[in-house]
Design a protein around this motif. Structure first.
Motif, mmCIF file in Angstrom:
data_model
loop_
_atom_site.group_PDB
_atom_site.id
_atom_site.type_symbol
_atom_site.label_atom_id
_atom_site.label_comp_id
_atom_site.label_asym_id
_atom_site.label_seq_id
_atom_site.Cartn_x
_atom_site.Cartn_y
_atom_site.Cartn_z
ATOM 1 N N ARG A 225 0.839 -1.206 0.000
ATOM 2 C CA ARG A 225 0.000 0.000 0.000
ATOM 3 C C ARG A 225 0.867 1.246 0.000
ATOM 4 N N HIS A 226 0.399 2.257 -0.721
ATOM 5 C CA HIS A 226 1.117 3.538 -0.711
ATOM 6 C C HIS A 226 0.502 4.461 0.327
ATOM 7 N N LYS A 227 1.362 5.050 1.140
ATOM 8 C CA LYS A 227 0.917 6.029 2.135
ATOM 9 C C LYS A 227 1.796 7.269 2.062
ATOM 10 N N SER A 228 1.136 8.409 1.909
ATOM 11 C CA SER A 228 1.881 9.668 1.924
ATOM 12 C C SER A 228 2.184 10.114 3.349
ATOM 13 N N HIS A 229 1.326 9.692 4.283
ATOM 14 C CA HIS A 229 1.484 10.047 5.695
ATOM 15 C C HIS A 229 1.285 8.797 6.538
ATOM 16 N N VAL A 230 2.031 8.698 7.619
ATOM 17 C CA VAL A 230 1.949 7.496 8.465
ATOM 18 C C VAL A 230 1.653 7.879 9.906
ATOM 19 N N HIS A 231 1.194 6.856 10.678
ATOM 20 C CA HIS A 231 0.795 7.096 12.060
ATOM 21 C C HIS A 231 1.575 6.270 13.075
ATOM 22 N N SER A 232 2.669 5.658 12.629
ATOM 23 C CA SER A 232 3.487 4.891 13.577
ATOM 24 C C SER A 232 4.961 5.017 13.209
ATOM 25 N N ASN A 233 5.822 4.881 14.206
ATOM 26 C CA ASN A 233 7.271 4.941 13.963
ATOM 27 C C ASN A 233 7.733 3.776 13.096
ATOM 28 N N GLU A 234 7.061 2.661 13.234
ATOM 29 C CA GLU A 234 7.427 1.493 12.433
ATOM 30 C C GLU A 234 7.214 1.768 10.943
ATOM 31 N N GLU A 235 6.077 2.356 10.605
ATOM 32 C CA GLU A 235 5.797 2.703 9.208
ATOM 33 C C GLU A 235 6.765 3.771 8.713
ATOM 34 N N ALA A 236 7.042 4.752 9.569
ATOM 35 C CA ALA A 236 7.971 5.821 9.193
ATOM 36 C C ALA A 236 9.358 5.260 8.907
ATOM 37 N N ASN A 237 9.826 4.346 9.737
ATOM 38 C CA ASN A 237 11.147 3.752 9.544
ATOM 39 C C ASN A 237 11.210 2.934 8.255
ATOM 40 N N THR A 238 10.105 2.263 7.919
ATOM 41 C CA THR A 238 10.063 1.474 6.679
ATOM 42 C C THR A 238 10.184 2.372 5.459
ATOM 43 N N LEU A 239 9.429 3.454 5.454
ATOM 44 C CA LEU A 239 9.466 4.368 4.311
ATOM 45 C C LEU A 239 10.816 5.080 4.192
ATOM 46 N N SER A 240 11.449 5.353 5.326
ATOM 47 C CA SER A 240 12.715 6.096 5.291
ATOM 48 C C SER A 240 13.896 5.230 4.853
ATOM 49 N N SER A 316 22.104 13.461 5.629
ATOM 50 C CA SER A 316 23.104 12.502 5.136
ATOM 51 C C SER A 316 22.612 11.063 5.274
ATOM 52 N N ASP A 317 21.648 10.846 6.169
ATOM 53 C CA ASP A 317 21.088 9.499 6.359
ATOM 54 C C ASP A 317 19.988 9.173 5.358
ATOM 55 N N HIS A 318 19.594 10.172 4.551
ATOM 56 C CA HIS A 318 18.438 9.971 3.679
ATOM 57 C C HIS A 318 18.735 10.211 2.194
ATOM 58 N N ILE A 319 19.978 10.543 1.861
ATOM 59 C CA ILE A 319 20.342 10.782 0.456
ATOM 60 C C ILE A 319 21.455 9.812 0.074
ATOM 61 N N LYS A 320 21.234 9.053 -0.972
ATOM 62 C CA LYS A 320 22.187 8.016 -1.357
ATOM 63 C C LYS A 320 23.516 8.610 -1.808
ATOM 64 N N ASN A 321 23.472 9.662 -2.632
ATOM 65 C CA ASN A 321 24.700 10.303 -3.104
ATOM 66 C C ASN A 321 25.000 11.577 -2.303
ATOM 67 N N TRP A 322 24.977 11.411 -0.987
ATOM 68 C CA TRP A 322 25.136 12.549 -0.092
ATOM 69 C C TRP A 322 26.442 13.313 -0.316
ATOM 70 N N ASP A 323 27.546 12.618 -0.467
ATOM 71 C CA ASP A 323 28.843 13.293 -0.621
ATOM 72 C C ASP A 323 28.837 14.209 -1.841
ATOM 73 N N ASP A 324 28.259 13.746 -2.931
ATOM 74 C CA ASP A 324 28.205 14.570 -4.152
ATOM 75 C C ASP A 324 27.281 15.780 -3.964
ATOM 76 N N VAL A 325 26.176 15.561 -3.276
ATOM 77 C CA VAL A 325 25.243 16.674 -3.000
ATOM 78 C C VAL A 325 25.926 17.701 -2.106
ATOM 79 N N ASN A 326 26.655 17.224 -1.126
ATOM 80 C CA ASN A 326 27.374 18.093 -0.211
ATOM 81 C C ASN A 326 28.368 18.978 -0.963
ATOM 82 N N LYS A 327 29.111 18.386 -1.888
ATOM 83 C CA LYS A 327 30.088 19.144 -2.677
ATOM 84 C C LYS A 327 29.397 20.149 -3.600
#
Length: 342
Positions: A225-240, A316-327
Motif C-alpha cells: 500500500r502507498h501512504k503519503s502520511h503514516v501514524h506509527s514509527n514502524e511505518e515511518a522507519n520502513t518508508l525512510s 546525510s542518512d536519507h540521500i544516497k549520493n550525499w557526498d556529491d550533494v554536499n560538494k
C-alpha cells in the motif's frame, strides 16, 4: 323656374365630409389604450421592485446587524453567515464563520498541519480539494468549487458544518492557483478569505521527501500500500529506508525554481489578509499554533495530530549520493540546507 333650380343643382359642387370606418377608429383607440396600459404597468413594476429590494436590504441589514452583535467591526469583512442549500444551520445561523485557505507545496508539512487544525472543535479544513483536475479546468469551475466549500455545501470527514467557526482547505501552488491568481485574489478579497502560507525553509528536505513519496507510489513499501502520511514509527522507519539519488546537474536550478515559485505566490497574494508560517518553525516551536488560531479568530486550544515524521535527523542518512550533494551545494546560497536537522 324649375329649370334654373335644376341647373343650379347640376352646376353646384357639394363637398361632403368623408366617412371613416368605425372599425378603424376602434383599432386606433384600442392601440392607444394598450400603450398607456403598458406604460403604467412598467412604472408600477419599477416601484414594486424598488420596494421589494428595499425590504430585502432592510431585512438583510437587520439580520446582519443582529448576527454581528459582539463582533469587532474591523473584522466584519472577514466573517460570513453561510446559508447552505444542503442543510439548515438552525440555532447556529448567527455563528460567524471565517473563511481560510492553506497555500502550500507538496511535501511541505501541509497534511500534518491540516490534521492539527482539524483537531480543533471549531475548524474544518477539507483537504486538497483541487487535486481533482476537473475542479480546476478553468476559472468558472474553480470559483464554483470555492462557493460550495465556503457555503458549507462541501462534505468531507473534516466537516463540522453547523457551528464551524473557521472553514477552509489546502491548495497547492501547482493546482491552478498560480495560473488564475488574479481572479482568485479578487474572489478572496470579495469574500474575505484569509490566506495561510505554509512553506519549508529547507527546500532540499522537501526534495528528498517528494522523491521518496514518488518512489513509494510504485514500490508500495507498506505491505503493498502507498501512504503519503503514516501514524506509527514502524511505518515511518520502513518508508525512510529508501534513499533517493539527487540529480546533481539540475539540483541548484531546481532549488532556485522552488524559491522563485514561493516568492511569486507571496507577491501574487500580498493584497489579501494573510499569515506566513514555515514548517520548521512549527516543528521547533509549537506555540506558533497559537498564532495561527489567533489569526483565524478561534478560541485557542491544544492541537494534536497522529501523524509521525518520516525523515528524521541528518539529511546525510536519507540521500544516497550525499557526498556529491554536499560538494555541489558548498559555497552556494543553499549550503545551509546541508546542516539543518530536525
Amino acid at each position: 323656374m324649375a329649370e334654373q333650380i335644376c341647373l343650379f343643382t347640376k352646376d353646384t359642387i357639394i363637398i361632403k365630409p368623408s366617412k371613416k370606418s368605425p372599425a378603424l377608429l376602434r383599432m386606433i383607440v384600442l392601440v392607444f389604450v394598450m400603450a398607456c396600459g403598458v406604460y403604467i404597468c412598467s412604472i408600477c413594476l419599477k416601484q414594486t421592485n424598488i420596494s421589494i429590494a428595499s425590504k430585502f436590504l432592510n431585512d438583510e441589514t437587520i439580520e446582519r446587524t443582529h448576527c454581528d452583535y459582539g463582533i469587532d467591526r474591523s473584522q466584519t469583512p472577514y466573517v460570513l453567515y453561510p446559508n447552505p442549500t444542503t442543510f439548515s444551520r438552525v440555532e447556529c445561523a448567527c455563528n460567524p464563520v471565517r473563511l481560510f485557505v492553506i497555500v502550500s507545496m507538496q511535501r511541505s508539512g501541509s497534511g500534518w498541519f491540516e490534521t492539527l487544525l482539524n483537531s480543533h472543535t471549531n475548524i474544518s479544513s477539507n483537504g486538497e480539494i483541487f487535486s481533482v483536475k476537473e475542479r480546476r479546468n478553468n476559472v468558472s469551475s474553480i470559483l464554483m468549487t470555492l462557493d460550495r466549500v465556503y457555503n458549507l455545501d462541501w462534505f468531507t470527514s473534516a466537516s463540522k458544518n453547523q457551528c464551524s467557526a473557521a472553514v477552509g482547505f489546502k491548495w497547492m501552488l501547482n493546482q491552478g492557483l498560480m495560473e488564475h491568481h488574479k481572479e482568485i485574489v479578487e474572489y478572496f478579497k470579495d469574500r474575505g478569505v484569509s490566506v495561510i502560507f505554509l512553506f519549508r525553509r529547507n527546500l532540499l528536505r522537501r526534495m528528498v521527501s517528494d522523491l521518496a513519496n514518488s518512489y513509494d507510489r510504485y514500490a508500495k513499501l507498506l505491505n503493498g500500500r502507498h501512504k503519503s502520511h503514516v501514524h506509527s514509527n514502524e511505518e515511518a522507519n520502513t518508508l525512510s529506508t529508501y534513499k533517493p539519488v539527487i540529480n546533481l546537474t539540475s539540483l541548484v536550478v531546481d532549488l532556485k525554481l522552488m524559491d522563485k515559485t514561493v516568492l511569486e505566490a507571496l507577491e501574487f497574494f500580498s493584497s489579501t489578509r494573510h499569515f506566513i508560517i514555515y514548517y520548521e518553525d512549527l516543528i521547533r516551536n509549537r506555540t506558533k499554533l497559537v498564532d495561527v488560531q489567533e489569526f483565524l479568530r478561534v478560541p485557542p486550544m491544544e492541537l494534536t495530530s497522529r501523524q509521525v515524521k518520516i525523515h528524521k535527523g541528518s539529511l546525510s542518512d536519507h540521500i544516497k549520493n550525499w557526498d556529491d550533494v554536499n560538494k555541489t551545494l558548498r559555497g552556494t546560497t543553499y549550503e545551509s540546507f546541508l546542516r539543518n536537522d530536525y
